[in-house]
Design an enzyme around this catalytic site. Sequence first.
Site, PDB file in Angstrom:
ATOM      1  N   ASN A 126     133.139  23.238  23.144  1.00 35.15           N
ATOM      2  CA  ASN A 126     132.866  23.041  24.568  1.00 35.15           C
ATOM      3  C   ASN A 126     133.814  23.979  25.304  1.00 35.15           C
ATOM      4  O   ASN A 126     134.989  23.657  25.495  1.00 35.15           O
ATOM      5  CB  ASN A 126     133.085  21.597  25.012  1.00 35.15           C
ATOM      6  CG  ASN A 126     132.671  21.402  26.477  1.00 35.15           C
ATOM      7  OD1 ASN A 126     132.476  22.384  27.202  1.00 35.15           O
ATOM      8  ND2 ASN A 126     132.527  20.160  26.905  1.00 35.15           N
ATOM      9  N   TYR A 168     130.509  13.761  34.416  1.00 40.35           N
ATOM     10  CA  TYR A 168     130.943  13.862  33.013  1.00 40.35           C
ATOM     11  C   TYR A 168     131.002  12.520  32.296  1.00 40.35           C
ATOM     12  O   TYR A 168     131.256  12.486  31.089  1.00 40.35           O
ATOM     13  CB  TYR A 168     132.307  14.562  32.948  1.00 40.35           C
ATOM     14  CG  TYR A 168     132.245  15.983  33.466  1.00 40.35           C
ATOM     15  CD1 TYR A 168     131.442  16.928  32.838  1.00 40.35           C
ATOM     16  CD2 TYR A 168     132.958  16.371  34.600  1.00 40.35           C
ATOM     17  CE1 TYR A 168     131.353  18.227  33.318  1.00 40.35           C
ATOM     18  CE2 TYR A 168     132.891  17.671  35.079  1.00 40.35           C
ATOM     19  CZ  TYR A 168     132.085  18.590  34.439  1.00 40.35           C
ATOM     20  OH  TYR A 168     132.002  19.869  34.918  1.00 40.35           O
ATOM     21  N   ARG A 194     127.088  28.385  37.002  1.00 36.73           N
ATOM     22  CA  ARG A 194     127.171  27.789  35.658  1.00 36.73           C
ATOM     23  C   ARG A 194     126.029  28.239  34.757  1.00 36.73           C
ATOM     24  O   ARG A 194     125.952  27.861  33.591  1.00 36.73           O
ATOM     25  CB  ARG A 194     127.174  26.266  35.746  1.00 36.73           C
ATOM     26  CG  ARG A 194     128.395  25.717  36.439  1.00 36.73           C
ATOM     27  CD  ARG A 194     128.451  24.204  36.398  1.00 36.73           C
ATOM     28  NE  ARG A 194     129.332  23.707  37.436  1.00 36.73           N
ATOM     29  CZ  ARG A 194     130.658  23.619  37.330  1.00 36.73           C
ATOM     30  NH1 ARG A 194     131.258  23.949  36.211  1.00 36.73           N
ATOM     31  NH2 ARG A 194     131.383  23.184  38.335  1.00 36.73           N
ATOM     32  N   HIS A 238     127.987  20.882  25.749  1.00 37.33           N
ATOM     33  CA  HIS A 238     128.423  20.517  27.102  1.00 37.33           C
ATOM     34  C   HIS A 238     128.054  19.064  27.346  1.00 37.33           C
ATOM     35  O   HIS A 238     126.975  18.620  26.941  1.00 37.33           O
ATOM     36  CB  HIS A 238     127.735  21.375  28.164  1.00 37.33           C
ATOM     37  CG  HIS A 238     128.055  22.834  28.052  1.00 37.33           C
ATOM     38  ND1 HIS A 238     129.205  23.388  28.554  1.00 37.33           N
ATOM     39  CD2 HIS A 238     127.372  23.846  27.471  1.00 37.33           C
ATOM     40  CE1 HIS A 238     129.224  24.681  28.299  1.00 37.33           C
ATOM     41  NE2 HIS A 238     128.116  24.993  27.634  1.00 37.33           N
ATOM     42  N   LEU A 239     128.926  18.364  28.051  1.00 39.66           N
ATOM     43  CA  LEU A 239     128.625  16.985  28.437  1.00 39.66           C
ATOM     44  C   LEU A 239     127.498  16.949  29.462  1.00 39.66           C
ATOM     45  O   LEU A 239     126.573  16.149  29.359  1.00 39.66           O
ATOM     46  CB  LEU A 239     129.886  16.346  29.041  1.00 39.66           C
ATOM     47  CG  LEU A 239     131.049  16.199  28.063  1.00 39.66           C
ATOM     48  CD1 LEU A 239     132.364  16.415  28.774  1.00 39.66           C
ATOM     49  CD2 LEU A 239     131.003  14.855  27.400  1.00 39.66           C
TER      50      LEU A 239
HETATM   51  C1  DQA Z   1     131.211  21.547  30.897  1.00 43.79           C
HETATM   52  C2  DQA Z   1     130.318  22.258  31.928  1.00 43.79           C
HETATM   53  C3  DQA Z   1     131.065  23.419  32.568  1.00 43.79           C
HETATM   54  O1  DQA Z   1     130.238  24.052  33.539  1.00 43.79           O
HETATM   55  C4  DQA Z   1     132.315  22.934  33.264  1.00 43.79           C
HETATM   56  O2  DQA Z   1     133.055  24.042  33.750  1.00 43.79           O
HETATM   57  C5  DQA Z   1     133.153  22.060  32.409  1.00 43.79           C
HETATM   58  C6  DQA Z   1     132.516  21.097  31.519  1.00 43.79           C
HETATM   59  C7  DQA Z   1     130.514  20.300  30.327  1.00 43.79           C
HETATM   60  O3  DQA Z   1     130.936  19.827  29.278  1.00 43.79           O
HETATM   61  O4  DQA Z   1     129.562  19.792  30.931  1.00 43.79           O
HETATM   62  O5  DQA Z   1     134.384  22.054  32.521  1.00 43.79           O
HETATM   63  O6  DQA Z   1     131.458  22.442  29.822  1.00 43.79           O
END
Ligand code: DQA
Length: 146
Positions: free
Chosen positions: A75, A24, A112, A101-102
């Site tokens: 997000n 992240y 995911r 998403h980051l």
């Molecule tokens: C996220 C990606 C998701 O899969 C994860 O659960 C997150 C962060 C991202 O910003 O990359 O908590 O949303």
Amino acid sequence: MTKPVYILNGPNLNLLGVREPEIYGADTLGDIESACAEMASELGVQIVFRQTNHEGELIDWIQEAREKASAVVLNPAGYGHTSVALHDALKALDAPLIEVHLSQPAAREHFRRRSYVSPLAAGTISGFGKLSYLLGLEAAVSAAGK
Ligand code: DQA
């Protein structure tokens, strides 16, 4: 644009900077908020920037955004992969929705790959860290038409 752009963040994003920085990045949520505020002022728009670890609170904010936001940058974090209730709340949103998403969820674990948010979003921006939010804000302003 008279109404603000809501930038909403789901669970665990309060831990950015210390949580899995190799995925992240080093930016904290405060860093991201500051960068968004700077870009908003350049674009001449207001933002409301919030984070919660609670699904119901996120849904309350999306319902609030129905009345008060010109667009929503979201997000959803983990809830994006699991929450039918979040999907239902977003379905009732008329304002444009940009999913951010980051990281790039499609390049990570299989679980995911499902998103309950993407089918309702005008677009999704993922994989660019803090820049995903800045691109999302620009897209939200453009999608809101002002
Ligand atoms: C996220 C990606 C998701 O899969 C994860 O659960 C997150 C962060 C991202 O910003 O990359 O908590 O949303």
